[in-house]
Design a protein around this motif. Structure first.
Motif, PDB file in Angstrom:
ATOM      1  N   TRP A 102       0.980  -1.007   0.072  1.00 46.39           N
ATOM      2  CA  TRP A 102      -0.017  -0.127   0.067  1.00 46.39           C
ATOM      3  C   TRP A 102       1.018   1.126   0.144  1.00 46.39           C
ATOM      4  N   THR A 103       2.115   1.043   0.416  1.00 45.34           N
ATOM      5  CA  THR A 103       3.194   2.219   0.675  1.00 45.34           C
ATOM      6  C   THR A 103       4.046   2.277  -0.560  1.00 45.34           C
ATOM      7  N   SER A 104       4.223   1.760  -1.329  1.00 41.21           N
ATOM      8  CA  SER A 104       5.128   1.719  -2.367  1.00 41.21           C
ATOM      9  C   SER A 104       6.757   1.492  -2.213  1.00 41.21           C
ATOM     10  N   LYS A 105       6.843   1.391  -0.723  1.00 36.22           N
ATOM     11  CA  LYS A 105       8.174   1.230  -0.123  1.00 36.22           C
ATOM     12  C   LYS A 105       8.775   0.192  -0.638  1.00 36.22           C
ATOM     13  N   PRO A 106       8.341  -1.084  -0.417  1.00 34.21           N
ATOM     14  CA  PRO A 106       8.983  -2.324  -1.045  1.00 34.21           C
ATOM     15  C   PRO A 106       9.240  -2.136  -2.425  1.00 34.21           C
ATOM     16  N   GLU A 107       8.331  -1.676  -3.389  1.00 32.30           N
ATOM     17  CA  GLU A 107       8.572  -1.504  -4.834  1.00 32.30           C
ATOM     18  C   GLU A 107       9.570  -0.339  -5.152  1.00 32.30           C
ATOM     19  N   THR A 155       9.156   5.528  -9.959  1.00 30.67           N
ATOM     20  CA  THR A 155      10.285   6.129 -10.438  1.00 30.67           C
ATOM     21  C   THR A 155      10.395   7.438  -9.820  1.00 30.67           C
ATOM     22  N   THR A 156       9.202   8.194  -9.831  1.00 27.90           N
ATOM     23  CA  THR A 156       9.201   9.536  -9.261  1.00 27.90           C
ATOM     24  C   THR A 156       9.727   9.624  -7.684  1.00 27.90           C
ATOM     25  N   LYS A 157       9.454   8.411  -6.992  1.00 26.35           N
ATOM     26  CA  LYS A 157       9.331   8.388  -5.632  1.00 26.35           C
ATOM     27  C   LYS A 157      10.744   7.821  -5.110  1.00 26.35           C
ATOM     28  N   ILE A 158      11.634   7.053  -5.827  1.00 26.49           N
ATOM     29  CA  ILE A 158      12.794   6.638  -5.519  1.00 26.49           C
ATOM     30  C   ILE A 158      13.867   7.590  -5.284  1.00 26.49           C
ATOM     31  N   PRO A 159      14.852   7.604  -4.378  1.00 28.47           N
ATOM     32  CA  PRO A 159      15.890   8.588  -3.877  1.00 28.47           C
ATOM     33  C   PRO A 159      16.757   8.978  -5.313  1.00 28.47           C
ATOM     34  N   PRO A 160      17.407   9.964  -5.169  1.00 23.81           N
ATOM     35  CA  PRO A 160      18.477  10.334  -6.163  1.00 23.81           C
ATOM     36  C   PRO A 160      19.356   9.199  -6.379  1.00 23.81           C
ATOM     37  N   LEU A 161      20.172   9.231  -7.620  1.00 26.38           N
ATOM     38  CA  LEU A 161      20.806   8.098  -7.890  1.00 26.38           C
ATOM     39  C   LEU A 161      22.117   7.854  -6.968  1.00 26.38           C
ATOM     40  N   PRO A 334      16.792  19.942  -0.488  1.00 28.29           N
ATOM     41  CA  PRO A 334      15.626  19.258   0.392  1.00 28.29           C
ATOM     42  C   PRO A 334      15.689  18.689   1.710  1.00 28.29           C
ATOM     43  N   GLN A 335      14.441  18.985   2.333  1.00 24.93           N
ATOM     44  CA  GLN A 335      14.318  18.868   3.875  1.00 24.93           C
ATOM     45  C   GLN A 335      13.889  17.450   4.205  1.00 24.93           C
ATOM     46  N   ASN A 336      13.476  16.618   3.253  1.00 24.06           N
ATOM     47  CA  ASN A 336      13.214  15.218   3.481  1.00 24.06           C
ATOM     48  C   ASN A 336      13.474  14.288   2.308  1.00 24.06           C
ATOM     49  N   GLU A 337      13.184  13.205   2.395  1.00 26.30           N
ATOM     50  CA  GLU A 337      13.265  12.102   1.187  1.00 26.30           C
ATOM     51  C   GLU A 337      12.296  12.606   0.169  1.00 26.30           C
ATOM     52  N   ALA A 338      10.784  12.918   0.589  1.00 21.74           N
ATOM     53  CA  ALA A 338      10.142  13.297  -0.571  1.00 21.74           C
ATOM     54  C   ALA A 338      10.533  14.355  -1.471  1.00 21.74           C
ATOM     55  N   GLU A 339      11.057  15.450  -0.859  1.00 25.85           N
ATOM     56  CA  GLU A 339      11.539  16.573  -1.310  1.00 25.85           C
ATOM     57  C   GLU A 339      12.715  16.247  -2.195  1.00 25.85           C
ATOM     58  N   ALA A 340      13.742  15.521  -1.902  1.00 25.89           N
ATOM     59  CA  ALA A 340      14.849  15.128  -2.599  1.00 25.89           C
ATOM     60  C   ALA A 340      14.402  14.143  -3.823  1.00 25.89           C
ATOM     61  N   ALA A 341      13.280  13.157  -3.502  1.00 26.90           N
ATOM     62  CA  ALA A 341      12.903  12.638  -4.598  1.00 26.90           C
ATOM     63  C   ALA A 341      12.475  13.494  -5.756  1.00 26.90           C
TER      64      ALA A 341
END
Length: 435
Positions: A102-107, A155-161, A334-341
């Motif tokens: 439900w969160t897409s974290k595992p994906e 793709t939009t939610k994964i961290p920077p490379l 970015p202040q958090n993971e979402a902003e960095a993504a």
């Protein structure tokens, strides 16, 4: 134009929990064996410049997998543009064990696992027989991260490379990250051997290790043969991984004990473990992104259980961009993971392609999203809205427009190198954005 049978079919563990991910690799025309290159010298494509790409599929519970036609389309265009392409199945796809979260974290972790594999596979491939031109040799290769529908959301939610690859720099032995690196090295070395051995054209392209596209018997027998070959492939990979691990110069590093709360500040909270050595000459890949039919809006929120912050506008007012000594706005870190993504889509070449009749998304939300990302200073984000196209690209003529947009973007990435980023004016006129 469709993807040919894969050069390689195999599995890797997810860095999330070790779940097996089915993967396929498709080598580009420029990555030929020496024998094939000589035979096709007159019409030989440009040598492979280590550009690589990953394409993620739609929502698995609704039938999404790496067999999806749009995934096939995107992959085929990228292969012809000179990318070595990987496709894979998220957990829960194709009736495999596991289920979509439900969160897409595992994906997201599944996707990052393939990123790590592909980066090291490209590194270990021997391309001495296909030496790139001086122009290619002087540029860092591209790692293009793509997704369609739910795959675009991930793709939009994964961290920077850089953040993703950091997990693979020196992972502890017997972890999923270490196994991924070892599998990448083993499979690349096998391809190097095939490329240097005068064998049949079919085997020289690695099909001996790839899928079971040549099985022509009863369905039950075909399933048994495929399962037998899959088991045999896995055993060979495990043996190769063990061999590489045995000749690797492991390093001892202090790691935090898994059963201790963080942060740990005492010697007792740490222990030394054997880790994989850092690959100092790993290519410095340049990030790029491609999203097709990103389900921005309600579908995104439901699929990932992420909802807008009701205080978002207040937060934005309190965090107005700082200014430099000349009064110019400076982009906030970015202040958090979402902003960095999200910022990775602004700071690196990115293309979003979507249809005006996408019933799986909210068009006004997509337009708000693309406008916001394009509005950043120095943004490299581009978008194409194709009139009349739905989420599934069934309408007459729209699939060719999609193909054209992706091809223009991919070839621009390869040709432009480190020049100025591509602008909307470089896209086909028929796809110009509405004012």
């Amino acid at each position: 134009m469709f993807l040919t049978p894969p050069t390689l079919s195999f599995t890797i563990p997810s860095v999330h929990d070790g779940h097996k991910l089915d993967c396929r690799l498709f080598h580009p025309p420029g990555l030929l064996t020496p024998q094939s290159a000589e035979e096709h010298h007159a019409s030989a494509p440009p040598p492979w410049a280590r550009h690589i790409a990953i394409v993620a599929h739609p929502y698995a519970p609704l039938g999404g997998s790496y067999d999806d036609p749009i995934v096939n389309l995107v992959g085929s265009v990228l292969v012809q543009a000179g990318f070595l392409v990987a496709t894979f199945n998220f957990r829960g796809a194709s009736k495999k064990d596991g289920r979509t979260s439900w969160t897409s974290k595992p994906e997201q972790a599944d996707y990052m696992s393939v990123v790590g594999f592909l980066a090291y596979y490209a590194h270990y491939l021997d391309t001495a027989a296909h030496t790139a031109t001086e122009q290619h040799a002087s540029l860092s290769p591209i790692l293009l991260q793509c997704g369609y529908s739910y795959g675009a959301t991930v793709t939009t939610k994964i961290p920077p490379l850089d953040s993703i690859l950091a997990s693979f720099h020196s992972p502890a032995v017997h972890t999923s990250a270490a196994d991924i690196r070892l599998r990448a090295q083993h499979l690349a070395e096998q391809q190097n051997k095939l490329a240097s051995t005068p064998i049949s054209p079919r085997k020289s392209l690695g099909m001996r290790v790839g899928g079971d596209e040549d099985i022509s018997s009863s369905p039950r027998k075909s399933h048994e043969v495929r399962r037998s070959r899959s088991f045999e492939r896995e055993e060979k990979i495990r043996k190769g991984v063990k061999d590489i691990l045995g000749r690797s110069k492991l390093v001892r590093r202090r790691r935090h004990k898994e059963d201790q709360p963080k942060p740990a500040n005492t010697e007792a909270d740490h222990h030394e473990v054997d880790c994989m050595p850092v690959v100092s000459d790993l290519p410095k890949f340049r990030s790029a992104y491609l999203t097709v039919s990103p389900p921005i809006g309600l579908m995104t929120n439901l699929a990932t259980m992420s909802f807008p912050n009701p205080f978002g506008s207040l937060s934005r007012k309190r965090n107005q961009p700082a200014q430099d000594s000349e009064g110019q706005e400076k982009e906030k870190e970015p202040q958090n993971e979402a902003e960095a993504a999200e910022l990775k889509l602004v700071r690196n070449p990115t293309l979003a392609v979507y249809g005006s009749n996408d019933g799986m998304a909210q068009l006004y939300k997509i337009r708000e999203w693309t406008t916001r990302l394009k509005g950043h200073a120095g943004s490299q984000f581009l978008d194409v809205e194709i009139n009349g196209a739905s989420h599934f690209w069934w309408e007459e003529g729209v699939i060719e427009q999609l193909r054209s947009a992706i091809n223009t973007y991919a070839t621009s990435l390869v040709k432009n190198g480190e020049k100025a980023p591509m602008h909307n004016s470089a896209l086909p006129d028929a796809m110009a954005l509405p004012n």
